[in-house]
Design a protein around this motif. Sequence first.
Motif, PDB file in Angstrom:
ATOM      1  N   ALA A 205       0.826  -1.203   0.000  1.00  0.00           N
ATOM      2  CA  ALA A 205       0.000   0.000   0.000  1.00  0.00           C
ATOM      3  C   ALA A 205       0.862   1.255   0.000  1.00  0.00           C
ATOM      4  CB  ALA A 205      -0.932  -0.012   1.210  1.00  0.00           C
ATOM      5  N   GLY A 206       1.931   1.218   0.788  1.00  0.00           N
ATOM      6  CA  GLY A 206       2.837   2.357   0.843  1.00  0.00           C
ATOM      7  C   GLY A 206       3.523   2.621  -0.485  1.00  0.00           C
ATOM      8  N   LEU A 207       3.714   1.570  -1.262  1.00  0.00           N
ATOM      9  CA  LEU A 207       4.302   1.710  -2.597  1.00  0.00           C
ATOM     10  C   LEU A 207       3.283   2.186  -3.628  1.00  0.00           C
ATOM     11  CD1 LEU A 207       6.488  -1.534  -2.618  1.00  0.00           C
ATOM     12  CD2 LEU A 207       7.370   0.811  -2.732  1.00  0.00           C
ATOM     13  N   GLY A 208       2.020   2.270  -3.237  1.00  0.00           N
ATOM     14  CA  GLY A 208       0.984   2.758  -4.137  1.00  0.00           C
ATOM     15  C   GLY A 208       0.225   1.679  -4.877  1.00  0.00           C
ATOM     16  N   PHE A 209       0.423   0.420  -4.515  1.00  0.00           N
ATOM     17  CA  PHE A 209      -0.277  -0.662  -5.194  1.00  0.00           C
ATOM     18  C   PHE A 209      -1.715  -0.766  -4.687  1.00  0.00           C
ATOM     19  CE2 PHE A 209       4.166  -2.682  -5.391  1.00  0.00           C
ATOM     20  CZ  PHE A 209       4.460  -2.007  -6.569  1.00  0.00           C
ATOM     21  N   GLY A 210      -2.580  -1.385  -5.507  1.00  0.00           N
ATOM     22  CA  GLY A 210      -4.005  -1.418  -5.208  1.00  0.00           C
ATOM     23  C   GLY A 210      -4.516  -2.767  -4.760  1.00  0.00           C
ATOM     24  N   HIS A 211      -5.836  -2.975  -4.989  1.00  0.00           N
ATOM     25  CA  HIS A 211      -6.512  -4.137  -4.420  1.00  0.00           C
ATOM     26  C   HIS A 211      -6.096  -5.453  -5.057  1.00  0.00           C
ATOM     27  CE1 HIS A 211      -9.228  -0.868  -3.033  1.00  0.00           C
ATOM     28  NE2 HIS A 211      -9.252  -1.627  -1.961  1.00  0.00           N
ATOM     29  N   ASN A 212      -5.736  -5.455  -6.337  1.00  0.00           N
ATOM     30  CA  ASN A 212      -5.255  -6.701  -6.942  1.00  0.00           C
ATOM     31  C   ASN A 212      -4.005  -7.195  -6.226  1.00  0.00           C
ATOM     32  OD1 ASN A 212      -7.226  -6.889  -8.923  1.00  0.00           O
ATOM     33  ND2 ASN A 212      -6.064  -5.691 -10.407  1.00  0.00           N
ATOM     34  N   THR A 213      -3.097  -6.260  -5.931  1.00  0.00           N
ATOM     35  CA  THR A 213      -1.865  -6.624  -5.219  1.00  0.00           C
ATOM     36  C   THR A 213      -2.187  -7.157  -3.830  1.00  0.00           C
ATOM     37  OG1 THR A 213      -0.749  -4.841  -6.410  1.00  0.00           O
ATOM     38  CG2 THR A 213       0.406  -5.798  -4.533  1.00  0.00           C
ATOM     39  N   MET A 214      -3.089  -6.455  -3.120  1.00  0.00           N
ATOM     40  CA  MET A 214      -3.447  -6.892  -1.767  1.00  0.00           C
ATOM     41  C   MET A 214      -4.058  -8.291  -1.784  1.00  0.00           C
ATOM     42  SD  MET A 214      -2.443  -4.381  -0.071  1.00  0.00           S
ATOM     43  CE  MET A 214      -1.938  -2.741  -0.578  1.00  0.00           C
ATOM     44  N   SER A 215      -4.982  -8.486  -2.727  1.00  0.00           N
ATOM     45  CA  SER A 215      -5.641  -9.787  -2.822  1.00  0.00           C
ATOM     46  C   SER A 215      -4.631 -10.891  -3.117  1.00  0.00           C
ATOM     47  CB  SER A 215      -6.707  -9.741  -3.920  1.00  0.00           C
ATOM     48  OG  SER A 215      -7.335 -10.990  -4.064  1.00  0.00           O
ATOM     49  N   SER A 216      -3.672 -10.602  -3.991  1.00  0.00           N
ATOM     50  CA  SER A 216      -2.651 -11.600  -4.324  1.00  0.00           C
ATOM     51  C   SER A 216      -1.785 -11.923  -3.113  1.00  0.00           C
ATOM     52  CB  SER A 216      -1.783 -11.086  -5.482  1.00  0.00           C
ATOM     53  OG  SER A 216      -2.560 -10.861  -6.642  1.00  0.00           O
ATOM     54  N   LEU A 217      -1.378 -10.893  -2.373  1.00  0.00           N
ATOM     55  CA  LEU A 217      -0.548 -11.117  -1.188  1.00  0.00           C
ATOM     56  C   LEU A 217      -1.311 -11.890  -0.109  1.00  0.00           C
ATOM     57  CD1 LEU A 217       1.273  -7.681  -0.840  1.00  0.00           C
ATOM     58  CD2 LEU A 217       2.381  -9.904  -1.189  1.00  0.00           C
ATOM     59  N   ILE A 218      -2.574 -11.543   0.095  1.00  0.00           N
ATOM     60  CA  ILE A 218      -3.372 -12.252   1.100  1.00  0.00           C
ATOM     61  C   ILE A 218      -3.523 -13.726   0.721  1.00  0.00           C
ATOM     62  CG2 ILE A 218      -5.721 -12.479   2.016  1.00  0.00           C
ATOM     63  CD1 ILE A 218      -5.856  -9.398   2.011  1.00  0.00           C
ATOM     64  N   THR A 219      -3.821 -13.983  -0.541  1.00  0.00           N
ATOM     65  CA  THR A 219      -4.059 -15.361  -0.975  1.00  0.00           C
ATOM     66  C   THR A 219      -2.788 -16.195  -0.921  1.00  0.00           C
ATOM     67  OG1 THR A 219      -5.787 -14.544  -2.444  1.00  0.00           O
ATOM     68  CG2 THR A 219      -5.019 -16.773  -2.819  1.00  0.00           C
ATOM     69  N   ARG A 220      -1.692 -15.637  -1.448  1.00  0.00           N
ATOM     70  CA  ARG A 220      -0.433 -16.390  -1.423  1.00  0.00           C
ATOM     71  C   ARG A 220       0.134 -16.444   0.008  1.00  0.00           C
ATOM     72  NH1 ARG A 220      -0.759 -20.009  -4.217  1.00  0.00           N
ATOM     73  NH2 ARG A 220       1.458 -20.417  -3.828  1.00  0.00           N
ATOM     74  N   GLY A 221      -0.145 -15.416   0.790  1.00  0.00           N
ATOM     75  CA  GLY A 221       0.271 -15.454   2.192  1.00  0.00           C
ATOM     76  C   GLY A 221      -0.452 -16.536   2.958  1.00  0.00           C
ATOM     77  N   LEU A 222      -1.745 -16.697   2.664  1.00  0.00           N
ATOM     78  CA  LEU A 222      -2.497 -17.779   3.297  1.00  0.00           C
ATOM     79  C   LEU A 222      -1.960 -19.133   2.865  1.00  0.00           C
ATOM     80  CD1 LEU A 222      -4.921 -18.466   5.135  1.00  0.00           C
ATOM     81  CD2 LEU A 222      -6.342 -18.500   3.071  1.00  0.00           C
ATOM     82  N   ALA A 223      -1.536 -19.236   1.608  1.00  0.00           N
ATOM     83  CA  ALA A 223      -0.988 -20.509   1.115  1.00  0.00           C
ATOM     84  C   ALA A 223       0.293 -20.885   1.859  1.00  0.00           C
ATOM     85  CB  ALA A 223      -0.718 -20.406  -0.393  1.00  0.00           C
ATOM     86  N   GLU A 224       1.189 -19.923   2.060  1.00  0.00           N
ATOM     87  CA  GLU A 224       2.437 -20.276   2.743  1.00  0.00           C
ATOM     88  C   GLU A 224       2.206 -20.509   4.231  1.00  0.00           C
ATOM     89  OE1 GLU A 224       5.192 -16.481   3.689  1.00  0.00           O
ATOM     90  OE2 GLU A 224       4.876 -16.756   1.539  1.00  0.00           O
ATOM     91  N   THR A 225       1.251 -19.793   4.809  1.00  0.00           N
ATOM     92  CA  THR A 225       0.893 -20.031   6.203  1.00  0.00           C
ATOM     93  C   THR A 225       0.343 -21.445   6.379  1.00  0.00           C
ATOM     94  OG1 THR A 225       0.385 -17.687   6.557  1.00  0.00           O
ATOM     95  CG2 THR A 225      -0.593 -19.268   8.091  1.00  0.00           C
ATOM     96  N   THR A 226      -0.523 -21.859   5.467  1.00  0.00           N
ATOM     97  CA  THR A 226      -1.106 -23.194   5.530  1.00  0.00           C
ATOM     98  C   THR A 226      -0.030 -24.269   5.369  1.00  0.00           C
ATOM     99  OG1 THR A 226      -3.172 -22.330   4.598  1.00  0.00           O
ATOM    100  CG2 THR A 226      -2.872 -24.713   4.542  1.00  0.00           C
TER     101      THR A 226
END
Length: 335
Positions: A205-226
Amino acid sequence: MARPERITVLGAGSWGTTFAKVLADAGNDVVLWARRAEIAAAVNETRSNPAYLAEIQLPSTLRATDDAAEAVHGASAVVLAVPSQTLRENLAGWQPLLPPEATLVSLAKGVELSTLKRMSEVVGEVADVPMEHVAVVSGPNLAKEIAAEQPTATVVACPDHDRAVALQQACSTPYFRPYTNTDLVGIEIAGACKNVIALACGMAAGLGFGHNTMSSLITRGLAETTRLGVALGADPMTFAGLAGLGDLVATAMSPLSRNRTFGERLGRGETMSQAQEAAHGQVSEGVKSCSSIRQLAARHGVEMPITDVVHRVCHEGLAPAPAAAELLGRERKPE
């Protein structure tokens, strides 16, 4: 364990105070321990915590003290509401005071730096109690929203189902809906890792990226957490629930999240020291836990690329922009 008649909360920060309010609103006799005598006095005299939740009126059935022995006397459940990396030290001082049959409830979300142990493991070891006596509470639980009685749900996890149910009953209110679970490993790994992914989302967000970036990070973050949770013996379905996806979305997206906000400052170009100063002493758990989670993943041969770059930004001087480019440039693979 029958429904607790007296519950102690050790730690009067935002979440500790809020959870004490929830317990009092649920009809329990609640004692809140504050390290600073002036905070305890303010809670008793003005029904507010001026340091963390000044705008919230606390119930009259909640009282506070700065005397830990007085706080835990006669308690059938003791809630530990201190930061993850200070839990061991604090609990060692409280251990001789704890009632022997009390349920010990951890609100901390992290992996201990020195031992790579989960918080429930630290509690069981330091308090010298069976793991069946240890519970955790985790979910999409932003303290200020709950203190304002905005509806939310959470998970109460304990290997002893009956204790989990008793604690569920003790913290059920019209605005706070707890579910039970016996998967301590999954609940705690989800709670620790979501702080790290929230840091990454804040940086984006600080770099100026939007919701597609957030959604990708959340989804892939959940994958590595799992992946990490399953390697440690967790139920993979836990990560699709409130303590997994639910908590991750709230922490990664909300401006009330300390980890998200801290990451955003880094993404805008602030240094670690500048971001720490702007946080006014509030703890961003992911800054420390990213290192212990990274080590735990390496120990079990689990790949966690987002966690790795967050660690390197926070502790090795990697800038957020190159970190983003590195993640995008990784080898292509099937989902």
